[in-house]
Design a protein around this motif. Structure first.
Motif, mmCIF file in Angstrom:
data_model
loop_
_atom_site.group_PDB
_atom_site.id
_atom_site.type_symbol
_atom_site.label_atom_id
_atom_site.label_comp_id
_atom_site.label_asym_id
_atom_site.label_seq_id
_atom_site.Cartn_x
_atom_site.Cartn_y
_atom_site.Cartn_z
ATOM 1 N N SER A 221 1.295 5.741 -37.336
ATOM 2 C CA SER A 221 0.766 4.998 -36.186
ATOM 3 C C SER A 221 0.055 3.722 -36.619
ATOM 4 C CB SER A 221 -0.200 5.882 -35.386
ATOM 5 O OG SER A 221 -1.306 6.277 -36.178
ATOM 6 N N SER A 224 1.603 0.091 -36.261
ATOM 7 C CA SER A 224 1.531 -0.667 -35.012
ATOM 8 C C SER A 224 0.633 -1.891 -35.176
ATOM 9 C CB SER A 224 1.001 0.218 -33.879
ATOM 10 O OG SER A 224 -0.311 0.691 -34.167
ATOM 11 N N SER A 227 2.698 -4.828 -35.859
ATOM 12 C CA SER A 227 3.690 -5.083 -34.797
ATOM 13 C C SER A 227 5.022 -4.387 -35.021
ATOM 14 C CB SER A 227 3.930 -6.595 -34.633
ATOM 15 O OG SER A 227 2.720 -7.261 -34.335
ATOM 16 N N GLU A 229 7.530 -1.525 -34.012
ATOM 17 C CA GLU A 229 7.703 -0.787 -32.767
ATOM 18 C C GLU A 229 8.012 0.673 -33.073
ATOM 19 O OE1 GLU A 229 7.655 -0.824 -28.522
ATOM 20 O OE2 GLU A 229 7.178 -2.401 -29.971
ATOM 21 N N ARG A 233 3.042 2.206 -30.935
ATOM 22 C CA ARG A 233 3.221 0.848 -30.396
ATOM 23 C C ARG A 233 3.969 0.881 -29.063
ATOM 24 N NH1 ARG A 233 1.049 -4.269 -31.685
ATOM 25 N NH2 ARG A 233 2.376 -5.814 -30.695
ATOM 26 N N GLN A 236 1.520 1.939 -26.438
ATOM 27 C CA GLN A 236 0.600 0.851 -26.134
ATOM 28 C C GLN A 236 1.257 -0.212 -25.253
ATOM 29 O OE1 GLN A 236 -0.552 -0.472 -30.034
ATOM 30 N NE2 GLN A 236 -2.347 0.871 -30.125
ATOM 31 N N ASP A 237 2.503 -0.553 -25.556
ATOM 32 C CA ASP A 237 3.205 -1.558 -24.758
ATOM 33 C C ASP A 237 3.386 -1.099 -23.316
ATOM 34 O OD1 ASP A 237 3.315 -3.143 -26.983
ATOM 35 O OD2 ASP A 237 5.386 -2.617 -27.495
#
Length: 310
Positions: A221, A224, A227, A229, A233, A236-237
């Motif tokens: 994790s 993330s 950046s 994916e 992540r 979160q997005d």
């Protein structure tokens, strides 16, 4: 004079009122927690279900599993190599291994991920050639080490430092007489390590290795932050895009719980396999425990008429 049969001893079980109080307190707390989980509207369990099966989250799950696999393979191979170097009688190899472990264990894995991600600033071009001489061919660092490879290097090389200590402890747990006996039979050092020492050391290596695998699944994790994916992540997005932050966090947490549970079960059976020959009685499997505690019925023997008359 007839001998009288001694009276039966009536065993009075020891009472544990503190246990019942603890059970009552735990039951009340569990009921309160479940009630809160069901009744709090902000959790949006219907949204949690949708996010759990979202295609973005599924893609993140695949990336997380692939990243965990690649990082653990690199960590295991590198850890075994570092452990053998650390135990070598060659002072150069031993010192290099110690220095590597000191650096990678002494710095946070998140910092190492940032280093691998931004290493292209320090080395824009990576080439092959004669040391301190001409370069025959070069590549751009960002082309040679894409984001996924940077994540694998950051996690795997850090894991190698920790796993080397696990392997070293396992090797040292094997009696030296085993290696001496193998040497007397004409086996080389590599054959002794592969056929004699490591199989016996696996009993010590497997439990912490399983813990490291589970830890690696959750440590992914951290990527993330650069950046990549993966599962965290992706959650979160979705949370930032839909403003359902808490349901998104619950959904990805359920995915982590699912895979850590599967890994824990696999670790149990691997440990049970390598426990053969060391334990007279193998640990009971979860299904055996369920059968004994839930489905088994203990039949008490009724006293005979002679015993009742006595």
């Amino acid at each position: 004079m007839t001998k009288r049969r001694p009276e039966d001893i009536r065993a009075v079980p020891v009472r544990h009122p503190g246990r019942w109080v603890a059970i009552a307190v735990i039951a009340v707390l569990a009921a309160m927690f479940l009630h809160a989980m069901i009744t709090i509207p902000i959790l949006h369990w219907d949204v949690v279900t949708q996010i759990f099966a979202d295609h973005t989250v599924i893609a993140g799950v695949q990336q997380t599993l692939l990243l965990t696999l690649c990082a653990m393979v690199l960590g295991i191979v590198g850890g075994i190599l570092l452990a053998v170097m650390r135990l070598s009688s060659n002072p150069v190899l031993s010192s290099v291994s110690w220095l590597y472990i000191w650096v990678f264990r002494g710095t946070p894995v998140l910092v190492q991920l940032f280093f691998w991600n931004f290493m292209g600033v320090v080395f824009p071009q990576v080439g092959i050639g004669i040391p301190f001489g001409p370069v025959f061919h070069s590549w751009s660092y960002n082309d040679l080490v894409p984001l996924f490879v940077a994540c694998v290097l950051g996690l795997g090389l850090n894991e190698a430092a920790y796993f080397s200590e696990i392997v070293r402890a396992g090797i040292l747990s094997v009696d030296e007489g085993q290696a001496e006996a193998a040497s007397s039979l004409g086996l080389t050092h590599a054959q002794t390590l592969r056929r004699i020492v490591l199989p016996q050391a696996m009993r010590v290596i497997i439990p912490p290795a399983g813990n490291e695998t589970i830890s690696m699944l959750k440590t992914t994790s951290l990527v993330s932050a650069i950046s990549f994916e993966e599962l965290t992540r992706a959650g979160q997005d979705i949370g930032n895009r839909t403003l359902y932050v808490i349901p998104a966090l619950i959904a990805i947490s359920l995915w982590y719980l699912l895979f850590t549970s599967v890994l824990s079960i696999g670790q149990f059976y691997v440990e049970r396999y390598y426990a053969r020959g060391t334990n007279r009685v193998l640990p009971r499997t979860p299904w055996q425990k369920v059968r004994e505690n839930v489905f088994s019925i203990s039949l008490r023997r009724k006293p005979t008429e002679t015993e009742e008359a006595a």
